[in-house]
Design a protein around this motif. Structure first.
Motif, PDB file in Angstrom:
ATOM      1  N   PHE A   1       0.825  -1.201   0.000  1.00 51.99           N
ATOM      2  CA  PHE A   1       0.000   0.000   0.000  1.00 51.99           C
ATOM      3  C   PHE A   1       0.864   1.257   0.000  1.00 51.99           C
ATOM      4  N   PRO A   2       0.343   2.370  -0.534  1.00 56.10           N
ATOM      5  CA  PRO A   2       1.071   3.640  -0.458  1.00 56.10           C
ATOM      6  C   PRO A   2       1.281   4.045   0.998  1.00 56.10           C
ATOM      7  N   MET A   3       2.482   4.417   1.343  1.00 57.48           N
ATOM      8  CA  MET A   3       2.823   4.744   2.730  1.00 57.48           C
ATOM      9  C   MET A   3       2.928   6.246   2.958  1.00 57.48           C
ATOM     10  N   GLN A   4       2.470   7.032   1.999  1.00 60.17           N
ATOM     11  CA  GLN A   4       2.362   8.482   2.196  1.00 60.17           C
ATOM     12  C   GLN A   4       0.892   8.881   2.055  1.00 60.17           C
ATOM     13  N   ILE A   5       0.391   9.624   3.048  1.00 61.84           N
ATOM     14  CA  ILE A   5      -1.016  10.016   3.091  1.00 61.84           C
ATOM     15  C   ILE A   5      -1.112  11.526   2.974  1.00 61.84           C
TER      16      ILE A   5
ATOM     17  N   LEU B   1     -13.293  -2.201  10.877  1.00 60.65           N
ATOM     18  CA  LEU B   1     -14.388  -2.400   9.941  1.00 60.65           C
ATOM     19  C   LEU B   1     -14.687  -1.048   9.304  1.00 60.65           C
ATOM     20  N   PHE B   2     -14.496  -0.978   8.017  1.00 56.85           N
ATOM     21  CA  PHE B   2     -14.686   0.266   7.298  1.00 56.85           C
ATOM     22  C   PHE B   2     -16.155   0.696   7.393  1.00 56.85           C
ATOM     23  N   PRO B   3     -16.445   2.003   7.590  1.00 57.37           N
ATOM     24  CA  PRO B   3     -15.494   3.108   7.523  1.00 57.37           C
ATOM     25  C   PRO B   3     -14.984   3.627   8.869  1.00 57.37           C
TER      26      PRO B   3
ATOM     27  N   HIS C   1      -3.433   0.706   4.594  1.00 57.35           N
ATOM     28  CA  HIS C   1      -4.519  -0.081   3.993  1.00 57.35           C
ATOM     29  C   HIS C   1      -5.839   0.664   4.096  1.00 57.35           C
ATOM     30  N   TYR C   2      -6.101   1.223   5.269  1.00 58.12           N
ATOM     31  CA  TYR C   2      -7.362   1.934   5.507  1.00 58.12           C
ATOM     32  C   TYR C   2      -7.549   3.073   4.500  1.00 58.12           C
ATOM     33  N   HIS C   3      -6.502   3.849   4.276  1.00 58.59           N
ATOM     34  CA  HIS C   3      -6.611   4.971   3.342  1.00 58.59           C
ATOM     35  C   HIS C   3      -6.675   4.485   1.895  1.00 58.59           C
ATOM     36  N   SER C   4      -6.132   3.306   1.631  1.00 61.04           N
ATOM     37  CA  SER C   4      -6.293   2.751   0.288  1.00 61.04           C
ATOM     38  C   SER C   4      -7.751   2.411   0.015  1.00 61.04           C
TER      39      SER C   4
END
Length: 451
Positions: free
Chosen positions: A29-33, A340-342, A439-442
């Motif tokens: 996953f991307p590690m910059q938010i 559990l999203f969101p 992962h969450y932000h992905s």
């Protein structure tokens, strides 16, 4: 069936046996938010349209609605919905607006008795949402029932989805989530803490804070005395929108400790983890079986303070009447951290759970949110009423004192929000131990891209 094969069939083994390590997971996953997603009013609007109008979200507990006509209002931004228990025992959700002129029908929580009556012009609806009372013959009653909203339940929680085309809740959660959580019997647990409060931070700052343990050394130093933080022992599973992580629950610096020191460390755990108190009598009994005539404590191979704590937990909960046969030995001691999203984060182990939920502030300010803290315990039926907690709505900031670790998070999160508002800080740089945040932000990105 052998003991080994029965044990491996338990869903909880899946995380320990096949979970990803932090470095392996972070490569996915991307590690910059980008920081603008915490501070931008435009981003709030994008989330509202892409996420909050389309996902299943928890609105309460099933046991809040016990009698036909019991209802609970749920609001997200300026949208209002009502969940109600029908005469047939089914939960239903409605848009909280009269079909005549849009007047709000119900607020808060309570009981609507036999009818839902609009106080403006006295149109009335039955508990199924059908229009029953209207003196004007030109109105087609069949066509003007309340607008229904998808409602379902799982693990004792009521879920609602504003999307008229919502897929079933079971599809949203996924069979893996359901299979792993059902053996805990969350639906049988009692709410022992229930607090809701506005916070001066974005709702995702709350979610991020509880999705990693990297901050424990800085924010919760008292925990270092009683638990070990070792990223090499942490495992992650990513389940489409959701995730679960586990780190072994063990006395700090246990390597090289003798039996007495291990026992001393476990006896100190209730200062930080009060739920351990209930199993200490059984734990002491088990420990004493390994003492010699002179009182010397010797553990044979395969026995440690941790394994005895696990056995004591299983024995105590089973004796009280909780079926823990579907849980592994590790789930007797180790907290699984669920997202559990969101907006649902939970730490859970056999017999207890703590849940943090956060939602955007109703006024749409990206720098504010509402957080909701609940703790649950499995208790014998005769003790549940004595320990059940009512909702505390905190209106004066700082007036409610949380337990120590939670209070430290409460004070930290607004500080982070202040820093995120600096214009030159354009992204956060995550480390491997924060991969759940990545992962969450992905998943957020997937929802934004879909609209």
């Amino acid at each position: 069936m052998s003991i080994d094969s029965a044990r491996s069939a338990r869903p909880g083994d899946w995380v320990d046996a096949e979970g990803l390590t932090p470095d392996a997971a972070s490569a996915l996953f991307p590690m910059q938010i980008p920081t603008e997603r915490y501070t931008s009013p435009e981003f709030v609007d994008r989330e509202r349209k892409a996420i909050w109008t389309r996902v299943w979200q928890i609105v309460g507990r099933v046991d809040e609605l016990r009698r036909p006509g019991d209802f609970k209002e749920y609001r997200i931004f300026d949208q209002s919905y009502v969940v109600m228990l029908g005469k047939d025992g089914d939960l239903r959700g409605f848009v909280n607006a009269c079909r005549h002129r849009g007047n709000v029908l119900l607020s808060g929580a309570g009981q609507a008795r036999q009818r839902i009556v609009c106080q403006y012009h006295l149109w009335s609806y039955d508990l199924d949402g059908h229009l029953r009372g209207c003196s004007k013959p030109e109105i087609d009653k069949d066509a003007h029932g309340l607008l229904q909203v998808a409602v379902d339940s799982f693990a004792g929680f009521i879920f609602l989805n504003p999307d008229p085309d919502a897929a079933p809740l079971r599809d949203f959660l996924g069979e893996d989530v359901i299979g792993m959580l059902e053996p805990y019997h969350l639906d049988e647990m009692t709410t022992v803490l229930d607090v809701r409060e506005p916070l001066e931070c974005n709702w995702k700052v709350v979610m991020d804070a509880f999705e990693e343990g990297y901050h424990i050394s800085g924010i919760h130093p008292q925990l270092l005395r009683v638990i070990v933080i070792d990223p090499t022992k942490t495992k992650y599973r990513f389940l489409d929108r959701h995730s679960v992580a586990v780190a072994p629950f063990e006395v700090a610096h246990v390597a090289g400790m003798g039996p007495e020191k291990q026992v001393e460390g476990i006896m100190e755990l209730p200062e930080t983890f009060p739920g351990v108190v209930r199993v200490l009598p059984r734990f002491t009994e088990l420990v004493d079986t390994y003492r010699g005539p002179d009182g010397t404590l010797v553990f044979p191979d395969g026995v440690t303070g941790r394994t005895l704590l696990q056995r004591a937990t299983r024995d105590s909960l089973t004796n009280d009447g909780l079926d823990v046969s579907g849980l592994t030995d590790e789930q007797m001691s180790d907290n699984h951290g669920w997202v559990l999203f969101p907006n649902f984060f939970m730490t859970i182990r056999a017999g207890e759970a703590t849940i943090i939920m956060s939602t955007p502030h109703p006024d749409g300010d990206p720098n504010r949110c509402i957080w909701h803290i609940t703790s649950f315990m499995w208790l014998p039926q005769e003790h549940r009423a004595a320990f059940a907690a009512d909702l505390v709505d905190v209106t004066e900031p700082g007036s409610y004192k949380y337990f120590e670790a939670l209070q430290q998070d409460y004070e930290q999160m607004p500080r982070q929000q202040l820093g995120l508002r600096n214009a030159r800080l354009d992204h956060m740089a995550l480390v491997d131990e924060e991969v759940v945040i990545a992962h969450y932000h992905s998943v957020i990105d997937r929802y934004l891209a879909a609209t």
